[in-house]
Design a protein around this motif. Sequence first.
Motif, PDB file in Angstrom:
ATOM      1  N   CYS A   1       0.740   1.007   5.974  1.00  0.00           N
ATOM      2  CA  CYS A   1       0.488   0.145   4.809  1.00  0.00           C
ATOM      3  C   CYS A   1       1.680  -0.781   4.561  1.00  0.00           C
ATOM      4  O   CYS A   1       1.505  -1.947   4.187  1.00  0.00           O
ATOM      5  CB  CYS A   1       0.230   1.000   3.569  1.00  0.00           C
ATOM      6  N   GLY A   2       2.886  -0.247   4.781  1.00  0.00           N
ATOM      7  CA  GLY A   2       4.084  -1.057   4.597  1.00  0.00           C
ATOM      8  C   GLY A   2       4.163  -2.204   5.589  1.00  0.00           C
ATOM      9  O   GLY A   2       4.621  -3.305   5.249  1.00  0.00           O
ATOM     10  N   ARG A   3       3.725  -1.952   6.815  1.00  0.00           N
ATOM     11  CA  ARG A   3       3.717  -3.033   7.820  1.00  0.00           C
ATOM     12  C   ARG A   3       2.660  -4.088   7.489  1.00  0.00           C
ATOM     13  O   ARG A   3       2.853  -5.280   7.745  1.00  0.00           O
ATOM     14  CB  ARG A   3       3.473  -2.447   9.209  1.00  0.00           C
ATOM     15  N   ALA A   4       1.541  -3.633   6.913  1.00  0.00           N
ATOM     16  CA  ALA A   4       0.455  -4.562   6.588  1.00  0.00           C
ATOM     17  C   ALA A   4       0.776  -5.410   5.362  1.00  0.00           C
ATOM     18  O   ALA A   4       0.372  -6.571   5.271  1.00  0.00           O
ATOM     19  CB  ALA A   4      -0.841  -3.791   6.368  1.00  0.00           C
ATOM     20  N   ASP A   5       1.481  -4.848   4.413  1.00  0.00           N
ATOM     21  CA  ASP A   5       1.863  -5.569   3.188  1.00  0.00           C
ATOM     22  C   ASP A   5       3.308  -5.226   2.880  1.00  0.00           C
ATOM     23  O   ASP A   5       3.605  -4.140   2.383  1.00  0.00           O
ATOM     24  CB  ASP A   5       0.954  -5.172   2.032  1.00  0.00           C
TER      25      ASP A   5
ATOM     26  N   TYR B   1       5.761  -4.265  -1.019  1.00  0.00           N
ATOM     27  CA  TYR B   1       5.925  -3.068  -1.848  1.00  0.00           C
ATOM     28  C   TYR B   1       6.890  -2.035  -1.284  1.00  0.00           C
ATOM     29  O   TYR B   1       7.350  -1.164  -2.014  1.00  0.00           O
ATOM     30  CB  TYR B   1       4.557  -2.407  -2.076  1.00  0.00           C
ATOM     31  N   GLY B   2       7.188  -2.078  -0.006  1.00  0.00           N
ATOM     32  CA  GLY B   2       8.085  -1.092   0.591  1.00  0.00           C
ATOM     33  C   GLY B   2       7.474   0.283   0.735  1.00  0.00           C
ATOM     34  O   GLY B   2       8.166   1.298   0.590  1.00  0.00           O
ATOM     35  N   PHE B   3       6.168   0.332   1.045  1.00  0.00           N
ATOM     36  CA  PHE B   3       5.496   1.626   1.167  1.00  0.00           C
ATOM     37  C   PHE B   3       6.142   2.515   2.225  1.00  0.00           C
ATOM     38  O   PHE B   3       6.131   3.737   2.094  1.00  0.00           O
ATOM     39  CB  PHE B   3       4.019   1.420   1.532  1.00  0.00           C
TER      40      PHE B   3
ATOM     41  N   GLY C   1       4.647   5.426  -1.447  1.00  0.00           N
ATOM     42  CA  GLY C   1       3.718   5.277  -2.561  1.00  0.00           C
ATOM     43  C   GLY C   1       4.150   5.948  -3.844  1.00  0.00           C
ATOM     44  O   GLY C   1       3.455   5.846  -4.866  1.00  0.00           O
ATOM     45  N   TYR C   2       5.281   6.646  -3.836  1.00  0.00           N
ATOM     46  CA  TYR C   2       5.750   7.305  -5.050  1.00  0.00           C
ATOM     47  C   TYR C   2       6.317   6.295  -6.043  1.00  0.00           C
ATOM     48  O   TYR C   2       6.626   5.145  -5.693  1.00  0.00           O
ATOM     49  CB  TYR C   2       6.796   8.378  -4.708  1.00  0.00           C
ATOM     50  N   ALA C   3       6.478   6.731  -7.282  1.00  0.00           N
ATOM     51  CA  ALA C   3       6.838   5.827  -8.375  1.00  0.00           C
ATOM     52  C   ALA C   3       8.345   5.585  -8.440  1.00  0.00           C
ATOM     53  O   ALA C   3       8.995   5.853  -9.460  1.00  0.00           O
ATOM     54  CB  ALA C   3       6.330   6.382  -9.700  1.00  0.00           C
TER      55      ALA C   3
ATOM     56  N   ALA D   1       7.871  -3.855  -7.825  1.00  0.00           N
ATOM     57  CA  ALA D   1       6.939  -4.632  -7.007  1.00  0.00           C
ATOM     58  C   ALA D   1       5.575  -4.723  -7.674  1.00  0.00           C
ATOM     59  O   ALA D   1       4.908  -5.766  -7.617  1.00  0.00           O
ATOM     60  CB  ALA D   1       6.820  -4.006  -5.623  1.00  0.00           C
ATOM     61  N   ILE D   2       5.150  -3.645  -8.319  1.00  0.00           N
ATOM     62  CA  ILE D   2       3.864  -3.648  -9.022  1.00  0.00           C
ATOM     63  C   ILE D   2       3.903  -4.636 -10.187  1.00  0.00           C
ATOM     64  O   ILE D   2       2.936  -5.380 -10.425  1.00  0.00           O
ATOM     65  CB  ILE D   2       3.517  -2.233  -9.519  1.00  0.00           C
ATOM     66  N   GLU D   3       5.020  -4.663 -10.917  1.00  0.00           N
ATOM     67  CA  GLU D   3       5.151  -5.600 -12.038  1.00  0.00           C
ATOM     68  C   GLU D   3       5.085  -7.049 -11.565  1.00  0.00           C
ATOM     69  O   GLU D   3       4.538  -7.921 -12.244  1.00  0.00           O
ATOM     70  CB  GLU D   3       6.468  -5.353 -12.774  1.00  0.00           C
ATOM     71  N   ILE D   4       5.627  -7.317 -10.389  1.00  0.00           N
ATOM     72  CA  ILE D   4       5.664  -8.686  -9.863  1.00  0.00           C
ATOM     73  C   ILE D   4       4.337  -9.074  -9.210  1.00  0.00           C
ATOM     74  O   ILE D   4       3.788 -10.156  -9.481  1.00  0.00           O
ATOM     75  CB  ILE D   4       6.802  -8.838  -8.828  1.00  0.00           C
ATOM     76  N   HIS D   5       3.799  -8.197  -8.372  1.00  0.00           N
ATOM     77  CA  HIS D   5       2.648  -8.546  -7.548  1.00  0.00           C
ATOM     78  C   HIS D   5       1.334  -7.924  -8.013  1.00  0.00           C
ATOM     79  O   HIS D   5       0.273  -8.303  -7.517  1.00  0.00           O
ATOM     80  CB  HIS D   5       2.897  -8.118  -6.096  1.00  0.00           C
TER      81      HIS D   5
END
Length: 228
Positions: free
Chosen positions: A173-177, A180-182, A187-189, A196-200
């Motif tokens: 997922c990190g390579r695809a997007d 976010y730095g998955f 995926g942890y908070a 990244a969630i606040e921005i995107h």
Amino acid sequence: MARRTSDSPPLFEIIAKPDFSFERSAMRDGHAPVAGMDEAGRGPLAGPVVAAAVILNPRRIPKGLDDSKRLTFAQRETLFDEILAKAEAVSMASVSAEGIDSVNILRASLEAMRRAICGLHIKPKMALADGRDVPPGLPCLGRALVKGDQRSQSIAAASIVAKVMRDRMMCGCGRADQRYGFEIHMGYATERHRSAIEIHGAVPRLHRASFAPFRIAAEAEIEVEALV
């Protein structure tokens, strides 16, 4: 005069290592083969919950099996390969973020473990589950073990397989997007993830809409709309 046993607590916590005693006990009672099952990814804001089921070969148990959280990345990767090479059967299954949102994380985790057990090419007669709950709908007997990944080698093996597979999925997922730095936080908070969630914003079908902060944000939007 016999020396009295001290009732004082130990100075240091004794960390037990998982063994094969639960499996051997079940096997003596006629419940062979025995599978261990565990999941990874109950807490993150994004990604699936992944479960694994493992039937170990009693004569070829990899050395060093333990709760995946108590192992390093390198140790997990090495043991993952050993488990796949030496176990009698291994199966993996997952429930997506959308599936988690449609029920809840506990039910999704239990369903992922049930699917993993059903996916084994050897049908077990007993399944040992990490935690307090036995997944409903198992094709065999089930037993829940609190902290089972620290007590049963079969559950520990399943915890390693589930953790490695989920981490690899999140790295994908990190390579695809790359926003976010998955591949870093899985995926942890973490602070980076929240920023990244606040921005995107959230990624549809990847972020868990039923988890905070998404649920809270959605409820706030509904309240604002009601006031307009």
